[in-house]
Structure formats: structure tokens, C-alpha cells
Design a protein around this motif. Structure first.
Motif, mmCIF file in Angstrom:
data_model
loop_
_atom_site.group_PDB
_atom_site.id
_atom_site.type_symbol
_atom_site.label_atom_id
_atom_site.label_comp_id
_atom_site.label_asym_id
_atom_site.label_seq_id
_atom_site.Cartn_x
_atom_site.Cartn_y
_atom_site.Cartn_z
ATOM 1 N N ARG A 15 0.869 -1.173 0.000
ATOM 2 C CA ARG A 15 0.000 0.000 0.000
ATOM 3 C C ARG A 15 0.900 1.215 0.000
ATOM 4 O O ARG A 15 1.892 1.272 0.721
ATOM 5 C CB ARG A 15 -0.878 0.012 1.259
ATOM 6 N N LYS A 16 0.532 2.189 -0.808
ATOM 7 C CA LYS A 16 1.304 3.421 -0.882
ATOM 8 C C LYS A 16 1.195 4.145 0.456
ATOM 9 O O LYS A 16 0.108 4.261 1.013
ATOM 10 C CB LYS A 16 0.727 4.285 -2.006
ATOM 11 N N GLN A 17 2.316 4.587 0.978
ATOM 12 C CA GLN A 17 2.299 5.327 2.235
ATOM 13 C C GLN A 17 1.856 6.752 1.962
ATOM 14 O O GLN A 17 2.258 7.357 0.978
ATOM 15 C CB GLN A 17 3.698 5.347 2.869
ATOM 16 N N SER A 18 1.014 7.256 2.844
ATOM 17 C CA SER A 18 0.622 8.650 2.693
ATOM 18 C C SER A 18 1.835 9.520 2.965
ATOM 19 O O SER A 18 2.637 9.207 3.841
ATOM 20 C CB SER A 18 -0.498 8.987 3.669
ATOM 21 N N GLY A 19 1.980 10.578 2.208
ATOM 22 C CA GLY A 19 3.120 11.468 2.405
ATOM 23 C C GLY A 19 3.071 12.095 3.780
ATOM 24 O O GLY A 19 2.014 12.535 4.214
ATOM 25 N N LYS A 45 7.342 5.777 -1.299
ATOM 26 C CA LYS A 45 7.460 4.732 -0.281
ATOM 27 C C LYS A 45 6.179 3.918 -0.229
ATOM 28 O O LYS A 45 5.069 4.454 -0.253
ATOM 29 C CB LYS A 45 7.731 5.343 1.089
ATOM 30 N N TYR A 46 6.349 2.615 -0.137
ATOM 31 C CA TYR A 46 5.236 1.687 -0.011
ATOM 32 C C TYR A 46 5.428 0.852 1.238
ATOM 33 O O TYR A 46 6.553 0.474 1.577
ATOM 34 C CB TYR A 46 5.175 0.734 -1.218
ATOM 35 N N SER A 47 4.337 0.550 1.916
ATOM 36 C CA SER A 47 4.373 -0.404 3.015
ATOM 37 C C SER A 47 3.997 -1.750 2.445
ATOM 38 O O SER A 47 2.950 -1.897 1.809
ATOM 39 C CB SER A 47 3.375 -0.008 4.106
#
Length: 53
Positions: A15-19, A45-47
Motif C-alpha cells: 500500500r502506498k504510504q501517505s506522504g 514509499k510503499y508499506s
């Protein structure tokens, strides 16, 4: 092919990390959950976790 699809093909669920930068501090970072790691691709960044359980 998108970065998420590439990671999925490698066996990760991401999941894309929120900025960062303000807001969102009341939500625990997802990468503190067991088995999750941060992967950076193309400056984003992705988790990710291994999606094979």
C-alpha cells in the motif's frame, strides 16, 4: 507496469504510504505491524508485506 504491480509480482502486497508532513500523526505507521516493511520505488514509499501466508 506500475510499481505496485511489480511488487505484487515479486510476492508482496503493498500500500502506498501517505506522504508525511503534517496530519496523520494519530494513525500508527503501518510498518510497525509485524511482517511489514517499507520499500521505496521511484521516490515513492510503499508499506509491503509478503502476501504468501
Amino acid at each position: 507496469m506500475s510499481a505496485i504491480k511489480k511488487l505484487d509480482a515479486l510476492g508482496y502486497y503493498c500500500r502506498k504510504q501517505s506522504g508525511g508532513g503534517g496530519g496523520g500523526t494519530d494513525v500508527a505507521p503501518i510498518n510497525t505491524m509485524a511482517g511489514w516493511r517499507t520499500i521505496k520505488m521511484k521516490g515513492v514509499k510503499y508499506s509491503c508485506t509478503a502476501n504468501r501466508d
